[in-house]
Scaffold this motif. Structure first.
Motif, PDB file in Angstrom:
ATOM      1  N   PRO A 431       0.817  -1.230  -0.005  1.00 23.76           N
ATOM      2  CA  PRO A 431      -0.037  -0.031   0.090  1.00 23.76           C
ATOM      3  C   PRO A 431       0.898   1.389   0.207  1.00 23.76           C
ATOM      4  O   PRO A 431       1.934   1.410   0.586  1.00 23.76           O
ATOM      5  CB  PRO A 431      -0.870   0.018   1.245  1.00 23.76           C
ATOM      6  N   LEU A 432       0.333   2.145  -1.007  1.00 24.27           N
ATOM      7  CA  LEU A 432       1.139   3.484  -0.665  1.00 24.27           C
ATOM      8  C   LEU A 432       1.380   4.009   0.558  1.00 24.27           C
ATOM      9  O   LEU A 432       2.329   4.925   0.857  1.00 24.27           O
ATOM     10  CB  LEU A 432       0.619   4.488  -1.773  1.00 24.27           C
ATOM     11  N   LYS A 433       0.148   4.089   1.371  1.00 22.02           N
ATOM     12  CA  LYS A 433       0.159   4.726   2.653  1.00 22.02           C
ATOM     13  C   LYS A 433       1.245   4.066   3.628  1.00 22.02           C
ATOM     14  O   LYS A 433       1.432   4.796   4.616  1.00 22.02           O
ATOM     15  CB  LYS A 433      -1.114   4.679   3.379  1.00 22.02           C
ATOM     16  N   ASP A 434       1.585   2.754   3.252  1.00 24.60           N
ATOM     17  CA  ASP A 434       2.649   2.026   4.284  1.00 24.60           C
ATOM     18  C   ASP A 434       3.963   2.169   3.570  1.00 24.60           C
ATOM     19  O   ASP A 434       4.905   1.749   4.182  1.00 24.60           O
ATOM     20  CB  ASP A 434       2.304   0.709   4.545  1.00 24.60           C
ATOM     21  N   SER A 435       4.359   3.115   2.705  1.00 23.18           N
ATOM     22  CA  SER A 435       5.558   2.907   1.824  1.00 23.18           C
ATOM     23  C   SER A 435       6.530   3.619   2.784  1.00 23.18           C
ATOM     24  O   SER A 435       7.888   3.401   2.505  1.00 23.18           O
ATOM     25  CB  SER A 435       5.524   3.481   0.603  1.00 23.18           C
ATOM     26  N   GLN A 436       6.203   4.141   3.597  1.00 28.44           N
ATOM     27  CA  GLN A 436       7.388   5.067   4.670  1.00 28.44           C
ATOM     28  C   GLN A 436       8.118   3.646   5.674  1.00 28.44           C
ATOM     29  O   GLN A 436       9.243   3.773   6.148  1.00 28.44           O
ATOM     30  CB  GLN A 436       6.723   5.813   5.645  1.00 28.44           C
ATOM     31  N   ASN A 437       7.216   2.716   5.522  1.00 21.21           N
ATOM     32  CA  ASN A 437       7.936   1.469   6.414  1.00 21.21           C
ATOM     33  C   ASN A 437       8.946   0.494   5.465  1.00 21.21           C
ATOM     34  O   ASN A 437       9.253  -0.521   5.858  1.00 21.21           O
ATOM     35  CB  ASN A 437       7.034   0.723   7.096  1.00 21.21           C
ATOM     36  N   VAL A 438       9.081   0.920   4.317  1.00 19.82           N
ATOM     37  CA  VAL A 438       9.870   0.123   3.436  1.00 19.82           C
ATOM     38  C   VAL A 438      11.239  -0.466   4.152  1.00 19.82           C
ATOM     39  O   VAL A 438      11.810  -1.485   3.896  1.00 19.82           O
ATOM     40  CB  VAL A 438      10.069   0.541   1.950  1.00 19.82           C
ATOM     41  N   GLY A 439      11.881   0.608   4.837  1.00 17.59           N
ATOM     42  CA  GLY A 439      13.144   0.428   5.542  1.00 17.59           C
ATOM     43  C   GLY A 439      13.075  -0.896   6.148  1.00 17.59           C
ATOM     44  O   GLY A 439      14.010  -1.356   6.385  1.00 17.59           O
TER      45      GLY A 439
END
Length: 570
Positions: A431-439
């Motif tokens: 989800p785009l909204k969760d992309s801050q958590n890719v790290g």
């Protein structure tokens, strides 16, 4: 160089004490083959007032003797010109410039845009959309000679050739490439760059610190803000740029502005850490808050004085690292022992949150730190369904999504609000909204031996001569695409554990195998036996591409014995 190229007589006279000229080539400097087969190659630096000399001969001792003779000829000629003109060869007291000195931070190893961005190929050097990387776009924003001097780029050992090559591709000269031996955050990097800028351009100069991985629309409003910041810096202010917020973002710090200054900037009232969503909403409702962009404009004397006041250990370590720095080709290597003593602290924490001289320029221009796939989607050109889809993709019944590929054709159907990203060897879907958590996902990959390579290395690796892409790996064999930029050559080398087959698919290759040198053109091939000394060069005007098939018991990149290397590698 102009003197040597001006006529055959000049070149012959210059080299007369060394040997008789047989042939010469103007590709990548001036490469001269002498009658006895020795080669001497003069090459001016693209980013410094230097002349380099490379040599090839029948033995290491003979090559060293030829190198010393070439360097002595350069010194003698330069000394004669200095005496004749009565001008110093190198100025120790540079005149103060009235232009801005850009300082570009290009050493980060961000992984939040995985799988395209990885530790060995971070986002600033990747082409996301279009034919330029974020670093190259940054270079072009500071390329106006009426406003800027040539930039200083701060990076590290691993990315040094990427920086030099990507600047060369855009024909943008650099004042210096400053190499950090260890990462010490932005305070030490800025302190070192400011010290070097004072040495190169004068102690009263103004520097602009900017990241290499931001996307910015450099329109009139952008340059209006740059000029306001320059004027405020000339008045002794340490200036930051506050981006007009468009949403209650929680991924950025905020700055509250204070009273207006005469130069168009404002005083800084306070800095705010990355807030929770509710607090971000309240700040936008209250007004007077801006995103902290991480872009600064500093007058060097005031910057040094504030560092001395609030972060003396940073300044001491950085200034000594510059004074003890060494030169290597186009690079300035900071002294490792001194630089490592600097505290690991950002420029915000070191001085901006403490100084009374902080100022902010409210900045309405379009800006993104490209810190997540969501940020990439927001900054991209969306179609009628809200999708940002790159080339080589097919998108059906999908809305408000980001679809990108750097490899296979990517087809997406029936998805909403997602990021689907494919590299040559991995795919991310989320989800785009969760992309801050890719790290966090990348950390998980890195912690497992079976998947660690996907977090660290990219299928395409860059070298000072070009690079290679890994196509297929098997048991005792692998296939690579090798590309060599015009005028460049690989080291003269050999391998203990593998043999190689080269097939040229584009351009012309100059191939050395043992004592034989031959030219290969498209659809021609050559075999390199195990243990044989060999070399590959591109003497042409277009990119050389070839397919390499390696076979052997060990195929690691550390099975390279370099005999001659013009980039100083061992």
């Amino acid at each position: 160089m102009a003197h040597l190229r001006a006529s055959e007589e000049n070149l012959s006279a210059f080299l007369q004490p060394i040997g008789e000229v047989a042939t010469k080539s103007d590709i990548d400097g001036l490469r001269v083959t002498l009658r006895d087969g020795r080669i001497i190659h003069f090459r001016p630096s693209g980013n410094a007032p230097e002349m380099r000399c490379y040599t090839e001969a029948g033995s290491e001792a003979a090559a060293r003797d030829l190198l010393n003779a070439g360097l002595n000829r350069i010194r003698d000629w330069a000394g004669a010109r200095q005496h004749a003109t009565n001008k110093p060869f190198i100025s120790r007291n540079p005149p103060m410039t009235q232009k801005i000195i850009p300082v570009i931070m290009a050493g980060g190893k961000g992984t939040r845009l995985w799988p395209l961005s990885r530790a060995t190929a971070p986002k600033q050097f990747i082409q996301f959309v279009g034919d330029k990387t974020l670093f190259q776009e940054t270079l072009e924003r500071v390329s106006d000679p009426e406003l800027y001097e040539a930039p200083i780029v701060v990076t590290n050992e691993e990315f040094r050739f990427l920086v030099a090559e990507q600047a060369r591709e855009r024909a943008i000269p650099l004042a210096a490439i400053l190499l950090e031996p260890v990462a010490r955050n932005t305070a030490a990097a800025v302190a070192a760059a400011a010290t070097l800028a004072a040495d190169l351009f004068g102690k009263h100069t103004i520097i602009q610190m900017l990241a290499s991985d931001h996307e910015i629309l450099a329109d009139k409003s952008y340059f209006d803000c740059i000029r306001i910041a320059r004027d405020a810096a000339a008045d002794g202010k340490l200036v930051t740029f506050g981006i007009t917020p468009t949403e209650p973002a929680t991924g950025y710090g905020y700055i509250e502005i204070g009273d207006a200054l005469e130069n168009g900037a404002h005083k800084v009232k306070r800095f705010v850490e990355k807030p929770a969503f509710e607090k971000a909403e309240q700040m936008l409702a209250d007004g007077g808050f801006y995103w902290n962009s991480g872009i600064f404009m500093f007058p060097v004397p005031e910057l040094i004085a504030e560092l001395q006041e609030y972060a003396p250990d940073v300044l001491k370590a950085a200034s000594k690292a510059v004074s003890k720095a060494s030169r290597d080709l186009d690079f300035t290597r900071l002294d490792a022992d001194h630089f490592a003593k600097s505290p690991d602290i950002s420029i915000d924490y070191a001085i901006m949150e403490k100084t009374s001289k902080a100022a902010i320029v409210p900045s309405p221009f379009k800006w993104s730190d490209m810190g997540s796939w969501d940020a990439v989607w927001k900054s991209g050109a969306r179609d009628e369904n809200g999708n940002v889809a790159a080339a080589n993709t097919t998108v059906v019944n999908t809305r408000n999504s980001l679809v990108m590929t750097h490899g296979v054709h990517l087809a997406v159907q029936g998805m909403d609000d997602v990021a689907v990203i494919a590299s040559e060897d991995a795919v991310y879907v989320g989800p785009l909204k969760d992309s801050q958590n890719v790290g966090q996902l990348v950390k998980m990959l890195a912690s497992r031996s079976a998947t660690a390579k996907f977090a660290e290395t990219h299928p395409t690796s860059y070298r000072p001569w070009g690079g290679y892409t890994s196509i297929f790996n098997g048991d005792r064999f692998q296939v690579k695409r090798i590309f060599v930029t015009p005028g460049k050559k690989l080291s003269l080398q050999k391998h203990h554990h593998r043999s190689e087959h080269w097939i040229v698919v584009k351009g012309t290759a100059e191939v050395t195998v043992g004592e034989t040198v031959r030219m290969l053109r498209e659809n021609e091939s050559v075999y390199i036996p195990l243990g044989e000394v060999h070399r590959l060069a591109n003497p042409g005007k277009i990119l050389l591409e070839l397919i390499e098939v390696q076979t052997g018991s060990y195929l690691g990149e550390d099975d390279i014995i370099r005999i001659v290397d013009e980039f100083g590698r061992t």
